[in-house]
Design a protein around this motif. Structure first.
Motif, PDB file in Angstrom:
ATOM      1  N   ILE B 490       0.385  -1.202  -0.024  1.00  0.00           N
ATOM      2  CA  ILE B 490      -0.184   0.128   0.109  1.00  0.00           C
ATOM      3  C   ILE B 490       0.934   1.180   0.032  1.00  0.00           C
ATOM      4  N   ALA B 491       0.383   1.671  -0.996  1.00  0.00           N
ATOM      5  CA  ALA B 491       1.517   3.081  -1.280  1.00  0.00           C
ATOM      6  C   ALA B 491       1.380   4.510  -1.456  1.00  0.00           C
ATOM      7  N   PRO B 492       0.737   5.480  -0.961  1.00  0.00           N
ATOM      8  CA  PRO B 492       0.179   6.758  -1.691  1.00  0.00           C
ATOM      9  C   PRO B 492       1.813   7.490  -2.799  1.00  0.00           C
ATOM     10  N   VAL B 493       0.270   7.744  -3.595  1.00  0.00           N
ATOM     11  CA  VAL B 493       2.111   9.005  -4.447  1.00  0.00           C
ATOM     12  C   VAL B 493       1.740   9.942  -3.908  1.00  0.00           C
ATOM     13  N   GLY B 494       3.061  10.277  -3.590  1.00  0.00           N
ATOM     14  CA  GLY B 494       2.727  11.760  -3.131  1.00  0.00           C
ATOM     15  C   GLY B 494       4.449  12.483  -2.514  1.00  0.00           C
ATOM     16  N   GLU B 495       4.402  14.052  -2.031  1.00  0.00           N
ATOM     17  CA  GLU B 495       5.530  13.935  -1.652  1.00  0.00           C
ATOM     18  C   GLU B 495       4.984  14.417  -0.037  1.00  0.00           C
ATOM     19  N   GLY B 496       5.647  14.221   0.560  1.00  0.00           N
ATOM     20  CA  GLY B 496       5.411  15.106   2.130  1.00  0.00           C
ATOM     21  C   GLY B 496       6.372  15.201   3.208  1.00  0.00           C
ATOM     22  N   LYS B 497       6.444  15.674   4.206  1.00  0.00           N
ATOM     23  CA  LYS B 497       7.013  15.873   5.564  1.00  0.00           C
ATOM     24  C   LYS B 497       7.356  14.573   6.723  1.00  0.00           C
ATOM     25  N   PRO B 498       8.247  15.122   7.285  1.00  0.00           N
ATOM     26  CA  PRO B 498       8.766  13.200   8.237  1.00  0.00           C
ATOM     27  C   PRO B 498       7.603  13.629   8.975  1.00  0.00           C
ATOM     28  N   ASN B 499       6.647  13.393  10.167  1.00  0.00           N
ATOM     29  CA  ASN B 499       6.380  13.607  11.145  1.00  0.00           C
ATOM     30  C   ASN B 499       4.844  14.421  10.472  1.00  0.00           C
ATOM     31  N   LYS B 500       4.461  14.356   9.661  1.00  0.00           N
ATOM     32  CA  LYS B 500       3.803  14.751   9.258  1.00  0.00           C
ATOM     33  C   LYS B 500       2.238  13.414   8.358  1.00  0.00           C
ATOM     34  N   THR B 501       1.375  13.602   9.425  1.00  0.00           N
ATOM     35  CA  THR B 501       0.758  12.286   8.848  1.00  0.00           C
ATOM     36  C   THR B 501       0.171  12.667   6.943  1.00  0.00           C
ATOM     37  N   CYS B 502       0.107  10.812   6.425  1.00  0.00           N
ATOM     38  CA  CYS B 502       0.159  11.222   4.992  1.00  0.00           C
ATOM     39  C   CYS B 502      -0.779  10.190   5.126  1.00  0.00           C
ATOM     40  N   MET B 503      -1.471   9.444   5.592  1.00  0.00           N
ATOM     41  CA  MET B 503      -3.018   8.647   5.257  1.00  0.00           C
ATOM     42  C   MET B 503      -3.604   7.977   6.763  1.00  0.00           C
ATOM     43  N   LYS B 504      -4.959   7.436   6.747  1.00  0.00           N
ATOM     44  CA  LYS B 504      -4.947   6.390   7.624  1.00  0.00           C
ATOM     45  C   LYS B 504      -5.541   5.382   7.054  1.00  0.00           C
ATOM     46  N   ILE B 505      -5.262   4.002   7.919  1.00  0.00           N
ATOM     47  CA  ILE B 505      -5.306   2.952   7.472  1.00  0.00           C
ATOM     48  C   ILE B 505      -5.635   2.136   8.226  1.00  0.00           C
ATOM     49  N   SER B 506      -7.447   1.309   7.748  1.00  0.00           N
ATOM     50  CA  SER B 506      -7.563   0.582   8.066  1.00  0.00           C
ATOM     51  C   SER B 506      -7.384  -1.232   7.932  1.00  0.00           C
ATOM     52  N   VAL B 507      -6.918  -1.613   9.239  1.00  0.00           N
ATOM     53  CA  VAL B 507      -6.910  -3.039   8.136  1.00  0.00           C
ATOM     54  C   VAL B 507      -7.658  -4.101   8.782  1.00  0.00           C
ATOM     55  N   LYS B 508      -8.515  -5.003   7.830  1.00  0.00           N
ATOM     56  CA  LYS B 508      -9.465  -5.746   8.922  1.00  0.00           C
ATOM     57  C   LYS B 508      -9.065  -7.350   8.402  1.00  0.00           C
TER      58      LYS B 508
END
Lengths: 375, 601
Positions: B490-508
């Protein structure tokens, strides 16, 4: 019986060496069966078709391809010299004619009225094949070449640079773990095949080339230095056409690795004799290994040559050399051949052998990481 | 005796690789085809043996030992099966002998020449050079090039049917003038296939018939809008068998043993990839990283493409990986201190002793670092080759004009990619499966949601040739025994900054708890999820990140688990960058290795 994954390099004190010497295209064989030949003797020759110069006369003289034959001053098969007129237009009322001159000397090979292209073939390029080793012609391949045979000491290397040559075998190092340095090479090395120990450093190779040594045989050489000496990274191990001036033959591998004792001692015992050497290497299908061939004196060939039996593969007692880290280059003999796969530090499960090294230490080595010492 | 290939009960198949020959036994049990055992032996094309059948027999003997079945009568393969003895059919693939090396020529580099290249690659060949009338070289340079190379075969194409003939005839004249010398010896006439403008055929025949072994087939680009690669591919394959393979030691014997013609290994692997894409209706990338070459296969928008990076491999061409990638690119994946000169020597020693294996953990990590670069570079070559057809007049509407896309764009789309399958020793034999998953992720940088798998014991070639005889058997064995499911990335595309939220994930996970996590940019971690029932995954990317539905748009789906489970990778995509600082990078690599449980402590 276990598979030996890596057929060992051959080091033989006395064996029959047979070499086929063939032309790339049919030509003339200059010797006959039974002739004694020496390494530098030309045994066959032919001509390679000369370079081709394509000239689109139609484009250059603004003609239709279908019309160019009308304006050609030479036809197929004619000889032509450089700058000689090749084709000329009619011009306007006999004036403003345009002429195209040949850029090279050669023969007009073809004139195409479909493409308007004229091909001029330059003079043929002579190709000669030498005997490469001192020996006797045992077979003739009509118009192609010969087979030459000799009884010789034979040493295979693992990697080489440069092509066929020959010279007097000369020991430069006195021990198989000695490094061959620049200071040990001088004018007296001209024309010789030098033998070193564990490593040839780059300045020493440059010096050998400079003084005109024919070849160098050594245990190891740095990969970085291969790049320096060639001027480019050798991506795939296919060599033999490098024109360094000196042929290089490495017996053990890349890095500083002590030359195998047997190899060193054999070369030492033959110091002063003529050695033919070829650095050509091909590590792909149709493996070619670099080699040294040292023909033995006539009286020595009267001794019976032991017929080498088919290789048994790896068995208890087999002499092996380790060909990967750890213990790279170390000799030993096989003490055990466990049937079950064993776990390595990598956690990989592989077939292994137990080897008692020269030092007395007993180690587990993947069978793929040893090579048999074959005589 | 004609065989009933529909009702086979057992299959014996070999693949003669450049280093090892693999043999597998497949049997029909309880109505389905399953792999029973697999054996292996060194390939024996070289001295002292110089007979490929010996290696094949050795591999089959190992299969006999492991299965307890008798398959050989001395040196003869027992077929069909009678009671417990023998197998119903024997098949083989091969890449030993260096494969088929071809030159192709076409008139326009990006049109007929490129189509010719695709035909050759699709047939399983290595393309040494592509000549085109507009390739920027002077005529004499093209002639020199043909003289210098020693191809096994030349494919000549050019001109649509009914179009001009002069350019393709000119190419033929250059070929004739160059008098190419095939690598297989004096008496051998070079096979040349002409697959261009049919109007030029009489001229081509006149020029090339005497000097070469000329074959004429249908134009591979009869009109600009359409490629017709089939006839050229088949002819390449036939000639390969007849001329090239027949010369290689032992092949004439091997050819007489098999029930269907031997397929070049890459052709066979391509076949099974296409079969999976068709049957499961997915977009797939497959990679086979061998000792000498790295083959990449892809199916995007139902279009199959294959590239062979003949210069990138893990043993014979490992030094070339170093040459092409550069020392820094390889060293950046090595999670410990290493002297570059020492690394060069180790790589050189692997090249000249290709059959050795890593014994220490350090050596294994070095090999896997090299593999990442080989795969990455091979994929770049593939992406630039797997493109839509050029030269087509498209009907454009208003939105197309604003879109600014042209044909000739890469078909490869990492976001829409459904599955990445790896094969070849360094991937299939990785001591821990997570090492293979990690190499695939780092090299290919899959985006969105991507399944990862490896060919368990590289039997894809054998299944590929089996698929031509019995699709069902091949598919059964492929899905049940061949593929090892590594998990889903699972890999989102985009550039961000460390320690900033990139995504929320829920796995069942079925039968397990739900894992809910807020993921920062720059993370890599694993949620265990064994292969079996699909796992429910919901991802809410932060603003600026895309999981395939658009930036910031949530996605919800069911994905397969695997030996590694669900691998969440927010280290970045477009771009993905490793820290420039050496110490920081080593620290990061070690942390990721730990997160992936890639190596023993």
């Amino acid at each position: 019986m276990a598979h030996a994954y890596t057929p060992g390099l051959r080091v033989a004190e006395r064996t029959t060496v047979l070499k086929e010497r063939r032309l790339p295209l049919p030509g003339e064989v200059l010797v006959k069966e039974g002739d004694i030949v020496n390494a530098d003797q030309v045994v066959a020759k032919t001509d390679l078709p000369g370079n081709v110069q394509p000239i689109n006369v139609a484009n250059l003289l603004s003609l239709e391809p279908a019309d160019i034959k009308e304006f050609m001053l030479k036809k197929e098969g004619d000889a032509i010299k450089k700058d000689e007129p090749l084709a000329r237009t009619a011009g306007l009322f006999g004036m403003f004619k345009r002429t195209h001159h040949s850029p090279v000397s050669g023969t007009v090979e073809s004139v195409s009225d479909v493409t308007g292209q004229v091909l001029i073939r330059e003079a043929p390029i002579p190709v000669e094949v030498k005997a490469y080793i001192d020996g006797t012609v045992t077979e003739l391949f009509p118009n192609e070449g010969i087979a030459v045979e000799t009884t010789a000491a034979y040493i295979q290397g693992i990697f080489g640079l440069g092509g066929e040559t020959n010279g007097e075998l000369t020991m430069v190092c006195s021990e198989p773990d000695e490094v061959l340095t620049e200071s040990q090479i001088d004018e007296s090395c001209r024309g010789k095949v030098l033998v070193g120990g564990s490593l040839l450093d780059l300045p020493a190779l440059h010096k050998a080339i400079q003084v005109g040594a024919k070849g160098v045989v050594v245990g190891g050489f740095n990969d970085q230095d291969v790049k320096e000496v060639l001027g480019y990274d050798l991506g795939v191990a296919i060599t033999g056409h490098e024109e360094l001036g000196t042929t290089l033959l490495i017996t053990e591998g890349f890095g500083k690795i002590r030359m195998a004792e047997d190899t060193f001692n054999l070369l030492k015992s033959l110091e002063g004799r003529k050695a033919s050497i070829n650095g050509a290497t091909q590590i792909r299908a149709g493996v070619i290994r670099p080699e040294v061939v040292i023909p033995l004196a006539k009286d020595e060939t009267k001794k019976d040559i032991e017929e080498k039996g088919a290789s048994e593969g790896m068995v208890i007692g087999s002499q092996v050399r380790v060909i990967r880290q750890p213990h790279f280059g170390v000799l030993g003999h096989v003490t055990e051949l466990p049937a079950a796969l064993q776990k390595l530090p990598t956690e990989g499960m592989v077939r292994v052998c137990k080897v008692k090294l020269e030092s007395g230490e007993e180690v587990i080595i993947p069978r793929a990481n040893v090579e048999l010492i074959e005589k | 005796m004609t065989k009933d290939l529909e009702n086979i009960q057992s299959v014996l198949a070999t693949d003669c690789g450049s280093t090892t020959t693999k043999a597998i036994l497949i049997e029909k049990r309880d109505g389905e085809y399953r792999l029973i055992v697999r054996g292996e032996a060194p390939t024996t094309v070289e001295a002292p043996v110089e007979d490929v059948t010996k290696g094949a027999l050795n591999a089959i003997r190992e299969v006999e030992e492991l299965s307890g079945r008798t398959l050989l009568d001395g040196e003869k393969i027992i077929t069909p099966q009678e009671g417990d003895r023998g197998s119903d059919v024997y098949l083989s693939t091969s890449s030993a002998g260096g494969g088929l090396q071809m030159m192709v020529a076409g008139v326009v580099k990006s049109m007929t020449a490129e189509s010719a290249e695709r035909a050759a690659l699709g047939a399983g060949a290595i393309v040494m050079d592509v000549l085109a009338s507009n390739d920027g070289r002077r005529a004499y340079q093209r002639i020199e090039r043909i003289r210098h190379l020693r191809p096994d075969m030349i494919l000549l194409s050019g001109g649509i049917d009914g179009g001009t003939i002069s350019h393709v005839v000119e190419l033929a004249e250059l070929i004739e003038a160059a008098k190419p010398r095939p690598r297989l010896g004096i008496g051998y006439q070079l096979p040349v296939i002409y697959a261009g403008n049919r109007d030029a055929r009489p001229h081509i025949e006149k020029i090339l018939e005497e000097m070469t072994s000329l074959d004429v087939v249908d134009n591979l680009r009869p009109v600009l809008e359409r490629e017709n690669l089939g006839p050229a591919r088949e002819k390449i394959h036939d000639l390969f068998m007849e001329h090239v393979m027949a010369q290689a030691p032992g092949y004439d014997k091997l050819m007489s043993w098999t029930d269907v013609p031997i397929m070049p290994t890459p052709g066979a692997v391509g076949n099974i990839i296409q079969t999976i894409a068709e049957v499961e209706k997915i977009e797939v990338v497959g990679v086979d990283i061998g000792g000498a070459t790295t083959d990449i296969f892809s199916v995007f928008q139902d279009i199959f493409n294959r590239t062979v990076s003949a210069n990138l491999g893990m043993s014979y061409s490992v030094s070339n990986v170093l040459a092409e990638a550069g020392m820094d690119s390889i060293m950046r994946w090595v999670p410990f201190e290493m002297d570059p000169a020492d690394l060069r020597n180790r790589i050189g020693n692997k090249m000249i002793r290709p059959t050795t294996v890593p014994q220490t953990l350090e050596e294994l990590m070095i090999e896997q670092a090299i593999a990442r670069e080989a795969l990455r570079l091979a994929f770049i070559q593939h992406k630039s080759f797997a493109v839509g057809l050029k030269g087509i007049q498209q009907e454009r509407n208003i939105s197309d004009t604003f879109d600014q896309t042209a044909t000739g764009q890469s078909l490869v789309n990492m976001m829409s990619l459904d599955m990445l399958v790896g094969s070849g020793g360094v991937l299939s034999h990785a001591p821990r499966r997570q090492q293979a998953a990690f190499m695939l992720i780092d090299a290919f940088l899959p985006e969105g949601i991507t399944q990862l798998a490896v060919d368990s014991i590289f039997m894809m070639p054998q299944l590929g040739v089996l698929a031509t005889v019995h699709k069902q058997a091949a598919t059964d064995v492929f899905t049940k025994d061949c593929l090892i499911r590594l998990g889903t990335c699972i890999a989102p595309v985009g550039e961000g900054k460390p320690n900033k939220t990139c995504m929320k994930i829920s796995v069942k996970v079925p039968g397990g708890e739900t894992v809910d996590k807020e993921v920062m940019y720059g993370e890599l971690f694993v949620i265990p999820a064994p292969y079996g029932e699909p796992v429910e995954v919901a991802v809410e990317p932060a603003r600026g990140f895309d999981m395939g539905a658009g930036k910031g748009k949530a996605v919800k789906t069911r994905v397969p688990g695997g030996t590694s489970g669900i691998i969440v990778d927010t280290r970045g995509r477009r771009p993905f960058e490793l820290p420039a600082d050496h110490a920081e990078r080593v620290e990061r690599l070690q942390a990721w290795n730990k997160a992936m449980d890639a190596y023993p402590e």
